[in-house]
Enzyme design. Structure first.
Site, mmCIF file in Angstrom:
data_model
loop_
_atom_site.group_PDB
_atom_site.id
_atom_site.type_symbol
_atom_site.label_atom_id
_atom_site.label_comp_id
_atom_site.label_asym_id
_atom_site.label_seq_id
_atom_site.Cartn_x
_atom_site.Cartn_y
_atom_site.Cartn_z
ATOM 1 N N LYS A 79 3.216 -15.228 1.708
ATOM 2 C CA LYS A 79 3.428 -15.915 0.430
ATOM 3 C C LYS A 79 4.917 -16.178 0.266
ATOM 4 C CE LYS A 79 1.748 -17.464 -3.516
ATOM 5 N NZ LYS A 79 0.762 -18.569 -3.616
ATOM 6 N N ASP A 92 -12.098 -9.189 4.709
ATOM 7 C CA ASP A 92 -13.443 -9.141 4.115
ATOM 8 C C ASP A 92 -14.044 -10.541 4.042
ATOM 9 O OD1 ASP A 92 -13.371 -6.390 3.753
ATOM 10 O OD2 ASP A 92 -14.183 -6.483 1.720
ATOM 11 N N TYR A 136 0.824 -1.217 0.000
ATOM 12 C CA TYR A 136 0.000 0.000 0.000
ATOM 13 C C TYR A 136 0.856 1.265 0.000
ATOM 14 C CZ TYR A 136 -4.732 -1.834 0.759
ATOM 15 O OH TYR A 136 -5.952 -2.427 0.620
ATOM 16 N N ASP A 153 -6.231 -7.107 3.973
ATOM 17 C CA ASP A 153 -7.396 -6.426 3.388
ATOM 18 C C ASP A 153 -8.358 -7.469 2.826
ATOM 19 O OD1 ASP A 153 -8.973 -4.265 2.338
ATOM 20 O OD2 ASP A 153 -8.099 -4.673 0.370
#
Ligand code: IPM
Ligand code: MG
Length: 371
Positions: free
Chosen positions: A195, A256, A144, A252
Protein backbone atom coordinates in the site's frame (compact mmCIF):
# COMPACT_ATOMS: atom_id res chain seq x y z
CA UNK A 1 21.70 -37.59 14.54
CA UNK A 2 23.99 -40.60 14.60
CA UNK A 3 22.01 -42.35 11.87
CA UNK A 4 21.71 -39.22 9.74
CA UNK A 5 17.96 -39.47 9.46
CA UNK A 6 16.28 -36.06 9.41
CA UNK A 7 14.16 -35.10 12.41
CA UNK A 8 10.45 -34.81 11.83
CA UNK A 9 8.40 -33.42 14.71
CA UNK A 10 4.69 -34.22 14.49
CA UNK A 11 2.24 -32.03 16.41
CA UNK A 12 -1.43 -33.03 15.99
CA UNK A 13 -2.81 -30.02 17.92
CA UNK A 14 -6.55 -29.41 18.35
CA UNK A 15 -9.87 -30.16 16.70
CA UNK A 16 -9.53 -32.16 13.50
CA UNK A 17 -5.72 -31.84 13.77
CA UNK A 18 -5.24 -35.26 15.41
CA UNK A 19 -7.29 -37.14 12.81
CA UNK A 20 -5.81 -35.52 9.70
CA UNK A 21 -2.32 -35.97 11.16
CA UNK A 22 -3.03 -39.59 12.08
CA UNK A 23 -3.94 -40.20 8.43
CA UNK A 24 -0.92 -38.29 7.16
CA UNK A 25 1.25 -40.54 9.33
CA UNK A 26 0.01 -43.50 7.26
CA UNK A 27 1.25 -41.71 4.14
CA UNK A 28 4.59 -41.01 5.82
CA UNK A 29 4.87 -44.71 6.62
CA UNK A 30 4.20 -45.53 2.98
CA UNK A 31 7.16 -43.36 1.96
CA UNK A 32 9.39 -44.91 4.62
CA UNK A 33 8.50 -48.40 3.41
CA UNK A 34 8.47 -47.80 -0.34
CA UNK A 35 10.92 -44.96 -0.95
CA UNK A 36 14.31 -44.11 0.42
CA UNK A 37 12.98 -41.43 2.74
CA UNK A 38 13.15 -42.17 6.44
CA UNK A 39 12.76 -39.95 9.43
CA UNK A 40 13.45 -39.70 13.09
CA UNK A 41 9.92 -39.01 14.21
CA UNK A 42 9.07 -37.37 17.54
CA UNK A 43 5.75 -36.04 18.79
CA UNK A 44 4.82 -32.84 20.58
CA UNK A 45 1.89 -30.90 21.97
CA UNK A 46 0.74 -27.43 21.01
CA UNK A 47 -2.53 -25.59 21.36
CA UNK A 48 -5.63 -25.54 23.50
CA UNK A 49 -5.41 -29.17 24.59
CA UNK A 50 -1.80 -28.58 25.65
CA UNK A 51 -2.83 -25.50 27.63
CA UNK A 52 -5.50 -27.41 29.50
CA UNK A 53 -3.16 -30.39 30.03
CA UNK A 54 0.07 -28.74 31.11
CA UNK A 55 -0.76 -25.03 31.44
CA UNK A 56 1.13 -23.85 28.35
CA UNK A 57 0.01 -23.60 24.73
CA UNK A 58 3.57 -24.26 23.65
CA UNK A 59 5.13 -26.43 26.38
CA UNK A 60 8.92 -25.99 26.79
CA UNK A 61 9.72 -29.45 25.53
CA UNK A 62 7.72 -28.82 22.35
CA UNK A 63 9.76 -25.68 21.76
CA UNK A 64 13.02 -27.59 22.38
CA UNK A 65 12.03 -30.30 19.93
CA UNK A 66 10.83 -27.70 17.43
CA UNK A 67 14.24 -25.98 17.52
CA UNK A 68 15.95 -29.27 16.70
CA UNK A 69 13.52 -30.55 14.09
CA UNK A 70 14.32 -30.40 10.38
CA UNK A 71 10.60 -30.11 9.78
CA UNK A 72 7.49 -29.79 11.90
CA UNK A 73 4.20 -31.18 10.70
CA UNK A 74 1.31 -29.51 12.49
CA UNK A 75 -2.43 -30.22 12.48
CA UNK A 76 -4.46 -27.28 13.79
CA UNK A 77 -4.92 -24.98 16.76
CA UNK A 78 -8.08 -23.59 18.31
CA UNK A 79 -11.64 -24.66 18.80
CA UNK A 80 -13.31 -25.51 22.08
CA UNK A 81 -11.76 -23.66 25.00
CA UNK A 82 -9.68 -21.28 22.84
CA UNK A 83 -11.63 -18.20 23.87
CA UNK A 84 -11.14 -19.08 27.57
CA UNK A 85 -7.39 -18.67 27.28
CA UNK A 86 -6.29 -15.10 28.10
CA UNK A 87 -5.38 -13.11 24.98
CA UNK A 88 -1.84 -12.38 26.25
CA UNK A 89 -1.24 -16.11 26.67
CA UNK A 90 -2.52 -16.74 23.16
CA UNK A 91 -0.25 -14.04 21.81
CA UNK A 92 2.84 -14.86 23.81
CA UNK A 93 2.62 -18.61 23.97
CA UNK A 94 0.56 -19.73 20.99
CA UNK A 95 1.10 -20.09 17.28
CA UNK A 96 2.11 -16.44 16.73
CA UNK A 97 4.81 -16.74 19.37
CA UNK A 98 6.09 -19.94 17.85
CA UNK A 99 6.35 -18.27 14.43
CA UNK A 100 8.43 -15.54 16.02
CA UNK A 101 10.60 -17.82 18.16
CA UNK A 102 11.42 -20.09 15.24
CA UNK A 103 12.04 -17.11 12.94
CA UNK A 104 9.44 -18.34 10.43
CA UNK A 105 9.51 -15.28 8.20
CA UNK A 106 8.16 -16.79 4.98
CA UNK A 107 4.73 -18.35 4.81
CA UNK A 108 4.22 -20.13 1.50
CA UNK A 109 0.55 -20.67 0.65
CA UNK A 110 -0.16 -22.29 -2.70
CA UNK A 111 -3.64 -22.13 -4.21
CA UNK A 112 -4.15 -24.70 -6.91
CA UNK A 113 -7.51 -25.25 -8.61
CA UNK A 114 -8.07 -28.92 -9.34
CA UNK A 115 -10.06 -29.39 -12.56
CA UNK A 116 -12.22 -32.01 -10.87
CA UNK A 117 -13.24 -29.58 -8.13
CA UNK A 118 -14.12 -26.53 -10.19
CA UNK A 119 -17.79 -26.88 -9.27
CA UNK A 120 -16.82 -26.24 -5.63
CA UNK A 121 -15.59 -22.69 -6.38
CA UNK A 122 -17.94 -19.73 -6.08
CA UNK A 123 -16.34 -18.26 -9.21
CA UNK A 124 -17.02 -19.23 -12.83
CA UNK A 125 -15.12 -22.34 -13.96
CA UNK A 126 -13.45 -20.42 -16.79
CA UNK A 127 -12.04 -17.93 -14.27
CA UNK A 128 -10.53 -20.53 -11.94
CA UNK A 129 -9.60 -23.37 -14.32
CA UNK A 130 -5.82 -23.65 -14.30
CA UNK A 131 -5.19 -21.39 -11.29
CA UNK A 132 -1.82 -22.31 -9.82
CA UNK A 133 -0.39 -19.56 -7.67
CA UNK A 134 1.58 -19.11 -4.48
CA UNK A 135 1.22 -16.36 -1.95
CA UNK A 136 4.37 -15.72 0.06
CA UNK A 137 3.26 -13.92 3.19
CA UNK A 138 5.83 -12.30 5.49
CA UNK A 139 5.07 -14.00 8.79
CA UNK A 140 7.24 -12.78 11.62
CA UNK A 141 7.04 -8.99 11.48
CA UNK A 142 4.75 -6.22 10.24
CA UNK A 143 1.71 -5.03 12.16
CA UNK A 144 1.30 -8.40 13.89
CA UNK A 145 4.43 -7.87 15.96
CA UNK A 146 5.23 -4.14 15.84
CA UNK A 147 5.64 -2.22 19.10
CA UNK A 148 4.18 -0.17 20.67
CA UNK A 149 0.80 -1.78 20.72
CA UNK A 150 -2.05 -1.70 23.18
CA UNK A 151 -5.27 -0.14 24.35
CA UNK A 152 -4.84 2.97 26.48
CA UNK A 153 -7.22 5.02 28.57
CA UNK A 154 -7.66 8.61 27.47
CA UNK A 155 -10.00 9.45 30.34
CA UNK A 156 -13.67 10.37 30.16
CA UNK A 157 -14.49 6.79 29.22
CA UNK A 158 -12.51 7.05 25.99
CA UNK A 159 -9.94 4.46 25.00
CA UNK A 160 -7.46 4.31 22.14
CA UNK A 161 -6.36 1.08 20.50
CA UNK A 162 -3.10 1.18 18.55
CA UNK A 163 -0.66 -1.04 16.66
CA UNK A 164 2.54 -0.38 14.81
CA UNK A 165 3.16 -1.44 11.24
CA UNK A 166 6.85 -1.81 10.50
CA UNK A 167 9.35 -3.43 8.20
CA UNK A 168 13.12 -3.17 8.16
CA UNK A 169 15.18 -3.48 4.99
CA UNK A 170 16.57 -6.96 5.89
CA UNK A 171 13.06 -8.21 6.66
CA UNK A 172 11.85 -7.04 3.25
CA UNK A 173 14.89 -8.29 1.40
CA UNK A 174 14.84 -11.83 2.78
CA UNK A 175 11.19 -12.49 1.98
CA UNK A 176 11.55 -10.87 -1.45
CA UNK A 177 14.64 -12.92 -2.20
CA UNK A 178 12.92 -16.17 -1.28
CA UNK A 179 9.97 -15.20 -3.48
CA UNK A 180 12.14 -14.37 -6.50
CA UNK A 181 13.88 -17.73 -6.08
CA UNK A 182 10.55 -19.52 -5.86
CA UNK A 183 9.34 -17.76 -9.01
CA UNK A 184 12.47 -18.83 -10.89
CA UNK A 185 11.60 -22.45 -10.15
CA UNK A 186 8.06 -21.96 -11.54
CA UNK A 187 6.71 -19.66 -14.27
CA UNK A 188 9.22 -16.92 -13.44
CA UNK A 189 6.72 -14.22 -12.45
CA UNK A 190 6.55 -12.26 -9.22
CA UNK A 191 4.00 -9.70 -8.11
CA UNK A 192 4.71 -7.60 -5.02
CA UNK A 193 1.62 -6.28 -3.22
CA UNK A 194 1.63 -3.37 -0.74
CA UNK A 195 0.00 0.00 0.00
CA UNK A 196 2.78 2.35 -1.03
CA UNK A 197 0.36 5.12 -2.00
CA UNK A 198 -0.46 5.60 1.71
CA UNK A 199 1.94 3.78 4.05
CA UNK A 200 5.63 4.54 4.64
CA UNK A 201 6.21 0.88 5.49
CA UNK A 202 4.95 -0.03 2.03
CA UNK A 203 6.96 2.73 0.35
CA UNK A 204 10.11 1.18 1.78
CA UNK A 205 8.83 -2.28 0.81
CA UNK A 206 8.35 -1.18 -2.80
CA UNK A 207 11.74 0.50 -3.03
CA UNK A 208 13.58 -2.52 -1.60
CA UNK A 209 11.83 -5.16 -3.71
CA UNK A 210 12.40 -3.06 -6.83
CA UNK A 211 16.08 -2.66 -6.00
CA UNK A 212 16.48 -6.39 -5.53
CA UNK A 213 14.73 -7.08 -8.81
CA UNK A 214 17.02 -4.76 -10.70
CA UNK A 215 20.20 -5.89 -8.98
CA UNK A 216 19.78 -9.66 -8.90
CA UNK A 217 16.55 -10.87 -10.46
CA UNK A 218 16.01 -8.84 -13.62
CA UNK A 219 15.31 -12.12 -15.47
CA UNK A 220 12.11 -12.53 -13.42
CA UNK A 221 8.97 -10.99 -14.90
CA UNK A 222 8.09 -8.54 -12.11
CA UNK A 223 5.10 -6.37 -11.35
CA UNK A 224 3.66 -4.41 -8.44
CA UNK A 225 0.11 -3.84 -7.26
CA UNK A 226 -1.48 -1.78 -4.53
CA UNK A 227 -3.34 -4.12 -2.21
CA UNK A 228 -6.89 -3.04 -3.02
CA UNK A 229 -6.27 -3.46 -6.74
CA UNK A 230 -4.39 -6.68 -5.99
CA UNK A 231 -7.43 -8.09 -4.17
CA UNK A 232 -9.60 -7.14 -7.13
CA UNK A 233 -7.24 -8.74 -9.67
CA UNK A 234 -7.05 -11.90 -7.58
CA UNK A 235 -10.80 -12.35 -7.99
CA UNK A 236 -11.12 -10.90 -11.51
CA UNK A 237 -8.35 -12.87 -13.19
CA UNK A 238 -6.41 -15.11 -10.79
CA UNK A 239 -4.60 -16.90 -13.62
CA UNK A 240 -2.39 -13.84 -14.19
CA UNK A 241 -0.50 -14.68 -10.94
CA UNK A 242 2.39 -17.04 -10.40
CA UNK A 243 4.09 -15.95 -7.15
CA UNK A 244 2.83 -13.07 -5.00
CA UNK A 245 4.90 -11.57 -2.18
CA UNK A 246 3.29 -9.40 0.47
CA UNK A 247 3.41 -8.36 4.12
CA UNK A 248 1.93 -10.11 7.13
CA UNK A 249 -1.57 -8.62 7.35
CA UNK A 250 -2.16 -8.22 3.60
CA UNK A 251 -1.01 -11.82 3.20
CA UNK A 252 -3.39 -13.03 5.89
CA UNK A 253 -6.32 -11.50 4.02
CA UNK A 254 -5.28 -12.25 0.43
CA UNK A 255 -4.43 -15.87 1.20
CA UNK A 256 -7.92 -16.58 2.52
CA UNK A 257 -9.37 -15.01 -0.62
CA UNK A 258 -7.01 -17.08 -2.79
CA UNK A 259 -7.97 -20.22 -0.87
CA UNK A 260 -11.58 -19.67 -1.76
CA UNK A 261 -10.78 -19.41 -5.49
CA UNK A 262 -10.15 -23.12 -5.37
CA UNK A 263 -13.40 -23.67 -3.49
CA UNK A 264 -11.80 -26.14 -1.17
CA UNK A 265 -10.08 -25.03 2.00
CA UNK A 266 -9.69 -28.72 2.80
CA UNK A 267 -7.13 -29.06 -0.01
CA UNK A 268 -4.67 -26.30 0.85
CA UNK A 269 -1.28 -26.91 2.47
CA UNK A 270 1.24 -24.36 3.70
CA UNK A 271 4.88 -24.09 4.64
CA UNK A 272 6.56 -21.56 6.91
CA UNK A 273 10.33 -21.23 6.69
CA UNK A 274 13.09 -19.50 8.63
CA UNK A 275 16.44 -18.35 7.30
CA UNK A 276 19.17 -20.93 6.85
CA UNK A 277 21.82 -21.20 9.55
CA UNK A 278 25.54 -21.72 8.77
CA UNK A 279 24.96 -25.42 8.20
CA UNK A 280 22.17 -24.74 5.69
CA UNK A 281 19.45 -25.97 8.03
CA UNK A 282 16.24 -24.00 8.51
CA UNK A 283 13.24 -24.22 10.79
CA UNK A 284 10.29 -25.34 8.75
CA UNK A 285 6.69 -25.63 9.83
CA UNK A 286 4.09 -27.35 7.66
CA UNK A 287 0.37 -27.10 8.29
CA UNK A 288 -2.94 -27.31 6.48
CA UNK A 289 -4.53 -23.89 5.94
CA UNK A 290 -7.86 -25.05 7.38
CA UNK A 291 -8.29 -24.59 11.11
CA UNK A 292 -9.36 -26.86 13.94
CA UNK A 293 -13.00 -27.17 12.73
CA UNK A 294 -14.26 -28.27 16.18
CA UNK A 295 -17.79 -28.78 14.84
CA UNK A 296 -16.71 -31.82 12.84
CA UNK A 297 -13.78 -33.03 14.99
CA UNK A 298 -13.69 -36.68 15.96
CA UNK A 299 -16.20 -37.81 13.32
CA UNK A 300 -13.75 -39.12 10.71
CA UNK A 301 -15.25 -36.83 8.07
CA UNK A 302 -12.56 -34.14 7.78
CA UNK A 303 -10.56 -33.90 4.54
CA UNK A 304 -7.00 -35.15 5.20
CA UNK A 305 -5.65 -33.90 1.85
CA UNK A 306 -4.43 -30.49 3.07
CA UNK A 307 -2.37 -32.20 5.78
CA UNK A 308 -1.13 -34.83 3.31
CA UNK A 309 -0.17 -32.09 0.83
CA UNK A 310 1.61 -30.25 3.66
CA UNK A 311 3.76 -33.34 4.10
CA UNK A 312 4.41 -33.19 0.33
CA UNK A 313 5.62 -29.61 0.79
CA UNK A 314 8.02 -30.81 3.49
CA UNK A 315 9.43 -33.39 1.07
CA UNK A 316 10.10 -30.53 -1.36
CA UNK A 317 11.33 -27.77 0.94
CA UNK A 318 12.96 -29.64 3.83
CA UNK A 319 13.91 -33.12 2.69
CA UNK A 320 15.31 -32.46 -0.76
CA UNK A 321 12.88 -35.00 -2.22
CA UNK A 322 11.24 -33.20 -5.14
CA UNK A 323 10.41 -36.43 -6.98
CA UNK A 324 8.64 -37.81 -3.91
CA UNK A 325 6.75 -34.53 -3.44
CA UNK A 326 5.53 -34.74 -7.04
CA UNK A 327 4.63 -38.40 -6.63
CA UNK A 328 2.48 -37.61 -3.61
CA UNK A 329 0.85 -34.63 -5.32
CA UNK A 330 -0.01 -36.84 -8.31
CA UNK A 331 -1.46 -39.47 -6.00
CA UNK A 332 -3.70 -36.86 -4.36
CA UNK A 333 -4.78 -35.58 -7.79
CA UNK A 334 -5.59 -39.12 -8.93
CA UNK A 335 -7.56 -39.85 -5.78
CA UNK A 336 -9.69 -36.77 -6.40
CA UNK A 337 -9.94 -37.48 -10.15
CA UNK A 338 -11.18 -40.96 -9.24
CA UNK A 339 -14.25 -39.38 -7.68
CA UNK A 340 -13.24 -39.65 -4.03
CA UNK A 341 -14.89 -36.83 -2.09
CA UNK A 342 -14.97 -35.88 1.55
CA UNK A 343 -17.94 -33.74 2.58
CA UNK A 344 -16.11 -30.40 2.18
CA UNK A 345 -15.42 -31.04 -1.53
CA UNK A 346 -18.66 -32.83 -2.29
CA UNK A 347 -19.72 -30.45 -5.07
CA UNK A 348 -22.15 -32.35 -7.31
CA UNK A 349 -21.03 -35.76 -6.09
CA UNK A 350 -23.66 -38.09 -4.70
CA UNK A 351 -21.46 -39.94 -2.22
CA UNK A 352 -18.90 -38.82 0.30
CA UNK A 353 -16.22 -40.84 2.04
CA UNK A 354 -14.48 -40.64 5.42
CA UNK A 355 -11.10 -39.22 6.41
CA UNK A 356 -9.72 -42.75 6.57
CA UNK A 357 -11.18 -43.78 3.20
CA UNK A 358 -9.73 -40.69 1.51
CA UNK A 359 -6.32 -41.68 2.82
CA UNK A 360 -6.91 -45.25 1.59
CA UNK A 361 -7.56 -43.76 -1.86
CA UNK A 362 -4.30 -41.76 -1.75
CA UNK A 363 -2.31 -44.82 -0.67
CA UNK A 364 -3.99 -46.84 -3.44
CA UNK A 365 -2.92 -44.21 -5.98
CA UNK A 366 0.61 -44.23 -4.56
CA UNK A 367 0.77 -48.01 -4.96
CA UNK A 368 -0.48 -47.73 -8.52
CA UNK A 369 1.95 -44.94 -9.44
CA UNK A 370 4.85 -46.78 -7.87
CA UNK A 371 4.03 -50.13 -9.51
C1 IPM B 1 -3.58 -17.60 9.67
C2 IPM B 1 -4.51 -17.31 10.81
C3 IPM B 1 -3.72 -16.70 11.94
C4 IPM B 1 -3.12 -15.40 11.44
C5 IPM B 1 -4.53 -16.45 13.24
C6 IPM B 1 -5.16 -17.75 13.74
C7 IPM B 1 -3.70 -15.83 14.32
O1 IPM B 1 -5.56 -16.52 10.38
O2 IPM B 1 -2.62 -18.37 9.88
O3 IPM B 1 -3.79 -17.08 8.58
O4 IPM B 1 -3.78 -14.35 11.43
O5 IPM B 1 -1.96 -15.42 11.03
MG1 MG C 1 -5.56 -16.15 8.29
Amino acid sequence: MADNKPNLLIIPGDGIGPEVIRETSRVIEWFETNRKVTFHITHGQLGVAAYHDVGAMTPDNTLDKARKADAILFGAIGGDGYEDIPIEVRREDGLLALRKKLGLFANIRPAVAFDELLDASSLKPEVVRGVDLIIVRELSSGIYFGEPRGIEDLGNGIQRGFNTMQYTTPEIQRVARLSFELARGRRNQLCSIEKSNVLETSKLWRAEVRKLHQAEYSDVDFKELIVDAGAMELIRNPKQFDVIVTGNMFGDILSDAAAMLTGSLGMLPSASLSEEDESGRRNAFYEPVHGAAPDIAGNDIANPLAAILSFAMSLRHSFDAEAEAELLESAVRNAVAGGNRTADIKGDATQTISTTQMTDAVIDSLNRLAA
